[in-house]
Each structure stands twice: as structure tokens, then as C-alpha cells.
Scaffold this motif. Structure first.
Motif, short mmCIF file in Angstrom:
data_model
loop_
_atom_site.label_atom_id
_atom_site.label_comp_id
_atom_site.label_asym_id
_atom_site.label_seq_id
_atom_site.Cartn_x
_atom_site.Cartn_y
_atom_site.Cartn_z
N UNK A 41 0.84 -1.21 0.00
CA UNK A 41 0.00 0.00 0.00
C UNK A 41 0.87 1.25 0.00
N UNK A 42 1.97 1.22 0.74
CA UNK A 42 2.88 2.36 0.76
C UNK A 42 3.48 2.60 -0.62
N UNK A 43 3.88 1.53 -1.29
CA UNK A 43 4.45 1.66 -2.64
C UNK A 43 3.42 2.21 -3.62
N UNK A 44 2.14 1.96 -3.35
CA UNK A 44 1.07 2.46 -4.21
C UNK A 44 0.70 3.91 -3.86
N UNK A 45 1.28 4.45 -2.80
CA UNK A 45 0.93 5.80 -2.38
C UNK A 45 -0.33 5.85 -1.54
N UNK A 46 -0.82 4.72 -1.09
CA UNK A 46 -2.02 4.63 -0.26
C UNK A 46 -1.59 4.62 1.20
N UNK A 47 -1.10 5.75 1.64
CA UNK A 47 -0.43 5.84 2.94
C UNK A 47 -1.35 5.59 4.12
N UNK A 48 -2.62 5.97 4.02
CA UNK A 48 -3.54 5.71 5.12
C UNK A 48 -3.76 4.21 5.29
N UNK A 49 -3.89 3.48 4.20
CA UNK A 49 -4.05 2.03 4.23
C UNK A 49 -2.78 1.38 4.74
N UNK A 50 -1.64 1.86 4.24
CA UNK A 50 -0.35 1.32 4.67
C UNK A 50 -0.17 1.49 6.17
N UNK A 51 -0.44 2.67 6.66
CA UNK A 51 -0.26 2.92 8.09
C UNK A 51 -1.15 2.01 8.94
N UNK A 52 -2.40 1.84 8.52
CA UNK A 52 -3.32 1.00 9.28
C UNK A 52 -2.83 -0.45 9.34
N UNK A 53 -2.42 -0.99 8.21
CA UNK A 53 -1.93 -2.38 8.18
C UNK A 53 -0.64 -2.52 8.98
N UNK A 54 0.27 -1.58 8.83
CA UNK A 54 1.54 -1.68 9.53
C UNK A 54 1.40 -1.48 11.03
N UNK A 55 0.52 -0.61 11.45
CA UNK A 55 0.28 -0.44 12.89
C UNK A 55 -0.37 -1.70 13.49
N UNK A 56 -1.26 -2.31 12.73
CA UNK A 56 -1.88 -3.56 13.19
C UNK A 56 -0.82 -4.65 13.30
N UNK A 57 0.01 -4.79 12.27
CA UNK A 57 1.07 -5.79 12.29
C UNK A 57 2.04 -5.54 13.44
N UNK A 58 2.40 -4.29 13.66
CA UNK A 58 3.32 -3.95 14.74
C UNK A 58 2.74 -4.34 16.09
N UNK A 59 1.50 -3.98 16.33
CA UNK A 59 0.86 -4.32 17.62
C UNK A 59 0.81 -5.83 17.83
N UNK A 60 0.49 -6.55 16.79
CA UNK A 60 0.42 -8.01 16.90
C UNK A 60 1.81 -8.63 17.08
N UNK A 61 2.79 -8.11 16.37
CA UNK A 61 4.16 -8.61 16.54
C UNK A 61 4.68 -8.31 17.95
N UNK A 62 4.41 -7.12 18.44
CA UNK A 62 4.86 -6.78 19.80
C UNK A 62 4.21 -7.71 20.83
N UNK A 63 2.94 -8.01 20.62
CA UNK A 63 2.23 -8.87 21.57
C UNK A 63 2.69 -10.33 21.49
N UNK A 64 2.92 -10.82 20.28
CA UNK A 64 3.22 -12.25 20.11
C UNK A 64 4.71 -12.56 20.09
N UNK A 65 5.54 -11.65 19.59
CA UNK A 65 6.97 -11.91 19.45
C UNK A 65 7.82 -11.05 20.38
N UNK A 66 7.21 -9.99 20.91
CA UNK A 66 7.92 -9.09 21.81
C UNK A 66 8.24 -7.77 21.13
N UNK A 67 8.30 -6.69 21.93
CA UNK A 67 8.53 -5.37 21.35
C UNK A 67 9.91 -5.19 20.74
N UNK A 68 10.85 -6.02 21.12
CA UNK A 68 12.20 -5.90 20.57
C UNK A 68 12.49 -6.95 19.50
N UNK A 69 11.45 -7.62 19.02
CA UNK A 69 11.65 -8.66 18.00
C UNK A 69 12.04 -8.05 16.66
#
Length: 82
Positions: A41-69
Motif C-alpha cells: 500500500x505504501x508503494x502504491x501511495x495509499x499511505x492511510x491504508x499502509x499505516x493501518x496495516x503496519x500499525x496492526x502488524x506492529x501491535x500483533x508482533x509486539x504482543x506475540x513476538x515481543x517489542x524488541x523482536x
């Protein structure tokens, strides 16, 4: 990179859906696909979509793999480019 981002979107989105349905929301392959959606989405210039997906992924990664993963660090790196 051929720049065929519009053609890639439905493929990456379907991979994410299949992984989510078969492996679960927080499975590593599912989160990998979610991160790829954000990056695409970021490469397409759809920054709002990119941010939403990446923030979701980040929150899930922090929860499941740890904040320093490595996965959380990668999501942060991509968010920084949005």
C-alpha cells in the motif's frame, strides 16, 4: 521490481486472507502477509491504508513476538517510511 502494484494487491490480500483463515490472526505467516500488505500500500501511495496495516502488524508482533523482536523492528522501519 516491475512496478505492477495494482496487479499484486489482490494476490497479497488473498494470501493474507487464506493464512488468517487457516492459521489464525496472529500466526507468523499471517502477520508476514499483513506487513506485506502495508508495504505494498505504501508503494502504491495509499499511505492511510499502509499505516493501518503496519500499525496492526506492529501491535500483533509486539504482543506475540515481543517489542524488541526483529519483526516488530521491521514494521517500525516500514512505518517510518510512510
Amino acid at each position: 521490481n516491475l512496478g505492477r502494484y495494482d496487479a499484486a494487491w489482490p494476490l497479497v490480500e488473498r494470501a493474507w486472507q487464506v493464512r488468517r483463515e487457516s492459521l489464525g490472526e496472529d500466526a507468523a505467516p499471517t502477520l508476514e502477509s499483513l506487513t506485506h500488505l502495508g508495504e505494498l500500500a505504501s508503494l502504491q501511495g495509499r499511505y492511510d491504508v499502509a499505516e493501518a496495516h503496519l500499525r496492526d502488524a506492529l501491535a500483533r508482533h509486539e504482543r506475540t513476538r515481543g517489542p524488541e523482536s526483529a519483526e516488530a523492528a521491521h514494521d517500525r522501519h516500514l512505518l517510518g517510511a510512510v
